[in-house]
Design a protein around this motif. Structure first.
Motif, PDB file in Angstrom:
ATOM      1  N   ALA A 315     -34.818 -11.196  35.229  1.00  0.00           N
ATOM      2  CA  ALA A 315     -34.302 -11.891  36.409  1.00  0.00           C
ATOM      3  C   ALA A 315     -33.179 -12.835  35.980  1.00  0.00           C
ATOM      4  N   TYR A 316     -31.992 -12.596  36.491  1.00  0.00           N
ATOM      5  CA  TYR A 316     -30.854 -13.464  36.197  1.00  0.00           C
ATOM      6  C   TYR A 316     -30.797 -14.543  37.270  1.00  0.00           C
ATOM      7  N   ARG A 342     -32.273  -1.595  28.277  1.00  0.00           N
ATOM      8  CA  ARG A 342     -31.514  -1.107  29.428  1.00  0.00           C
ATOM      9  C   ARG A 342     -32.424  -0.494  30.482  1.00  0.00           C
ATOM     10  N   TRP A 343     -33.631  -0.143  30.079  1.00  0.00           N
ATOM     11  CA  TRP A 343     -34.590   0.485  30.991  1.00  0.00           C
ATOM     12  C   TRP A 343     -35.296  -0.531  31.886  1.00  0.00           C
ATOM     13  N   ALA A 344     -35.102  -1.819  31.653  1.00  0.00           N
ATOM     14  CA  ALA A 344     -35.813  -2.842  32.421  1.00  0.00           C
ATOM     15  C   ALA A 344     -35.129  -3.073  33.767  1.00  0.00           C
ATOM     16  N   PRO A 345     -35.886  -3.088  34.886  1.00  0.00           N
ATOM     17  CA  PRO A 345     -35.280  -3.432  36.176  1.00  0.00           C
ATOM     18  C   PRO A 345     -34.642  -4.811  36.122  1.00  0.00           C
ATOM     19  N   ARG A 346     -33.538  -4.946  36.802  1.00  0.00           N
ATOM     20  CA  ARG A 346     -32.785  -6.203  36.794  1.00  0.00           C
ATOM     21  C   ARG A 346     -32.635  -6.724  38.218  1.00  0.00           C
ATOM     22  N   VAL A 347     -32.892  -8.012  38.394  1.00  0.00           N
ATOM     23  CA  VAL A 347     -32.690  -8.633  39.700  1.00  0.00           C
ATOM     24  C   VAL A 347     -31.836  -9.882  39.505  1.00  0.00           C
ATOM     25  N   ASN A 348     -30.919 -10.103  40.439  1.00  0.00           N
ATOM     26  CA  ASN A 348     -30.058 -11.276  40.420  1.00  0.00           C
ATOM     27  C   ASN A 348     -30.524 -12.227  41.517  1.00  0.00           C
ATOM     28  N   VAL A 349     -31.031 -13.390  41.134  1.00  0.00           N
ATOM     29  CA  VAL A 349     -31.696 -14.263  42.101  1.00  0.00           C
ATOM     30  C   VAL A 349     -31.181 -15.695  41.991  1.00  0.00           C
ATOM     31  N   SER A 350     -31.598 -16.487  42.962  1.00  0.00           N
ATOM     32  CA  SER A 350     -31.386 -17.929  42.915  1.00  0.00           C
ATOM     33  C   SER A 350     -32.699 -18.595  43.283  1.00  0.00           C
ATOM     34  N   ALA A 351     -33.367 -19.182  42.283  1.00  0.00           N
ATOM     35  CA  ALA A 351     -34.634 -19.859  42.545  1.00  0.00           C
ATOM     36  C   ALA A 351     -34.427 -21.085  43.423  1.00  0.00           C
ATOM     37  N   ARG A 352     -33.220 -21.649  43.389  1.00  0.00           N
ATOM     38  CA  ARG A 352     -32.936 -22.857  44.175  1.00  0.00           C
ATOM     39  C   ARG A 352     -32.782 -22.544  45.656  1.00  0.00           C
ATOM     40  N   THR A 353     -32.052 -21.474  45.986  1.00  0.00           N
ATOM     41  CA  THR A 353     -31.780 -21.156  47.392  1.00  0.00           C
ATOM     42  C   THR A 353     -32.696 -20.075  47.949  1.00  0.00           C
ATOM     43  N   ARG A 355     -32.244 -16.858  47.252  1.00  0.00           N
ATOM     44  CA  ARG A 355     -31.449 -15.641  47.408  1.00  0.00           C
ATOM     45  C   ARG A 355     -32.043 -14.472  46.628  1.00  0.00           C
ATOM     46  N   HIS A 356     -32.157 -13.323  47.305  1.00  0.00           N
ATOM     47  CA  HIS A 356     -32.618 -12.059  46.718  1.00  0.00           C
ATOM     48  C   HIS A 356     -34.065 -12.125  46.214  1.00  0.00           C
ATOM     49  N   MET A 357     -34.843 -13.094  46.681  1.00  0.00           N
ATOM     50  CA  MET A 357     -36.244 -13.161  46.259  1.00  0.00           C
ATOM     51  C   MET A 357     -37.018 -11.911  46.677  1.00  0.00           C
ATOM     52  N   GLU A 358     -36.583 -11.299  47.774  1.00  0.00           N
ATOM     53  CA  GLU A 358     -37.293 -10.123  48.277  1.00  0.00           C
ATOM     54  C   GLU A 358     -37.160  -8.932  47.331  1.00  0.00           C
ATOM     55  N   LYS A 359     -36.220  -8.997  46.379  1.00  0.00           N
ATOM     56  CA  LYS A 359     -36.032  -7.883  45.449  1.00  0.00           C
ATOM     57  C   LYS A 359     -36.942  -7.965  44.228  1.00  0.00           C
TER      58      LYS A 359
END
Length: 461
Positions: A315-316, A342-353, A355-359
């Protein structure tokens, strides 16, 4: 891909799969009572520095130990002087933290000197801790000095166990007493098959990367303390959270610092607890601060997850703070430095706002599905027949090793055993793993591959 070692023994399983978290035994006592000598005796080798001068051990150092089939971590500490100042005070504080975070405390006293005022002061601290204490009467080298050990009943913390750390006398009985004091070993967990049991997710990452903020965001409320000071979380914190119609058990862990700082203060114990949290988890979400270049700590944490055989999601965090230039450089860093994941799923999130938590949950579910995937033996061997036909192993020394038969030895890290006619080079094994992923998926999980080399008939006994 795992290195091919011990072919004749076959596959031995993923590390940590068969046992739960390893308990911690802290060895404390005033300076020069023989703590490090005792630690060397317990682990069966000379690793802890021993010198006939008080204060040689300043930091705590941990070693793996086993007795009667039970694994535990033994922690050597500096000499404890409760009313010390300066460096001695720092050493005493480290010993105090050892007591706070250990499962059992071994309190070492020099039986030839007897109970001193310092020993009695330490006993009061141990009583307040509420931790199980095993009293060690050290330097009882013969029967004639056993009466010295008996005098230590006066400390009021139970039976003194007479030992000679130098000669090993009484050490077996002492370790039996330590095992009795350890918490009961939990039964082996059957990952994911408990009726209605929540799946276990460890949140890992460097200090102050946003793990606790992410947990609070997922929970929709402030469950854990968040502070801009790195290292607010020390012990793993379990929280059950309802997401996507399922209950998940999230384990928020202390951040892992640089290797040379692991022996500094409570961070040393935070690393031990983080490793235990990973052993209890099924999948790890490794959080990375997307606003900063990938650091050695990030890569080391990801490697720790891979070596443990757990499923992995990356999680980025702080994605909302990135500009286009940083995103460009981040993609290049990921491609160059995270080639082994490279095989690991990647999610781009913002713990503060938020954003994209649903992913995040779909990524976790994808990783768990890959972790539990099994390939039928018939399909697997057809795959290897096609692979060997289209891309055979290079000829080395006039010989060309082949994969004769393959089987999937287990799931919840997918594990494969290849029966071969010879040794497969590392490059070819990496090619096999890449093709396995291309053919069958295994997204979000490390793969373990071992070889079992067929013996030549002439060499059989």
């Amino acid at each position: 891909m795992a290195a091919a070692e011990g072919f004749d023994e076959g596959f031995t399983g993923a590390p940590g799969e068969d046992e739960g978290p390893v308990p911690v035994v802290a060895v404390v006592g005033r300076p020069n009572v023989g703590k490090s000598t005792l630690v060397n005796r317990i682990i069966g080798r000379r690793e802890a520095v021993v010198e006939d001068v008080p204060g040689v051990t300043r930091d705590r150092v941990a070693y793996d130990a086993t007795w009667s089939g039970r694994r535990f971590t033994v922690v050597d500490t500096g000499g404890w002087l409760p009313d010390a100042a300066g460096l001695a005070a720092a050493i005493a504080e480290q010993a105090r933290m050892a007591v706070d975070l250990a499962d059992v405390v071994m309190f070492v006293v020099d039986a030839t000197v007897g109970a001193t005022d310092v020993d009695e002061a330490v006993v009061e601290i141990l009583r307040r801790s509420g931790k199980p204490v095993v009293l060690v009467a050290n330097k009882v080298d013969n029967v004639g000095t056993e009466s010295d050990a008996a005098l230590l009943w006066s400390l009021g913390i139970g039976e003194p166990h007479p030992v000679s750390a130098v000669h090993g006398r009484g050490s077996g009985d002492l370790l039996d007493a330590v095992l009795e004091a350890l918490p009961e070993q939990p039964p082996r967990e059957r990952f994911g098959v408990e009726a209605g049991g929540p799946r276990r997710v460890a949140l890992l990452g460097r200090p102050n990367v946003g793990k606790s903020s992410l947990l609070n965001q997922l929970a929709g409320e402030k469950r854990v303390v968040v502070d801009s000071v790195a290292g607010t979380t020390r012990d793993p914190i379990d929280e059950e959270i309802e997401l996507g119609g399922k209950t998940w058990r999230f384990i928020d862990t202390a951040g892992i610092r640089r290797r040379h700082r692991e022996n500094q203060g409570a961070d040393f114990y935070a690393t031990l607890r983080t490793q235990s949290a990973l052993e209890r988890a099924e999948v790890a979400v490794v959080m990375i601060d997307a606003t900063e270049p990938l650091a050695e700590q990030d890569l080391r944490i990801i490697s720790m997850v891979i070596e443990s055989g757990r499923a992995l999601v990356i999680a980025y965090n702080k994605w909302d703070l990135l500009d286009e230039e940083r995103r460009h450089y981040l993609e290049r860093e990921i491609d160059r430095q995270l080639h082994n994941a490279r095989w690991a799923p990647r999610v781009n999130v913002s713990a503060r706002t938020g954003r994209h938590m649903e992913k995040l949950v779909p990524a976790i579910e994808t990783a768990l599905a890959g972790w539990e995937k099994r390939v039928p033996t018939s399909k697997l061997n057809q795959f290897f027949a096609d692979l060997v036909s289209s891309h055979p192993h290079p000829i080395r020394g006039g010989k060309q090793p082949r994969v004769l038969f393959a089987t999937q030895a287990g799931v919840r890290q997918p594990r494969f055993v290849l029966f071969t006619s010879g040794f497969l080079e590392e490059g070819y094994r990496r090619y096999i793993e890449r093709r396995l992923r291309e053919e069958f998926g295994f997204e979000g999980t490390p793969i373990a591959v071992t070889m079992k080399i067929r013996e030549k008939r002439g060499k059989r006994k």
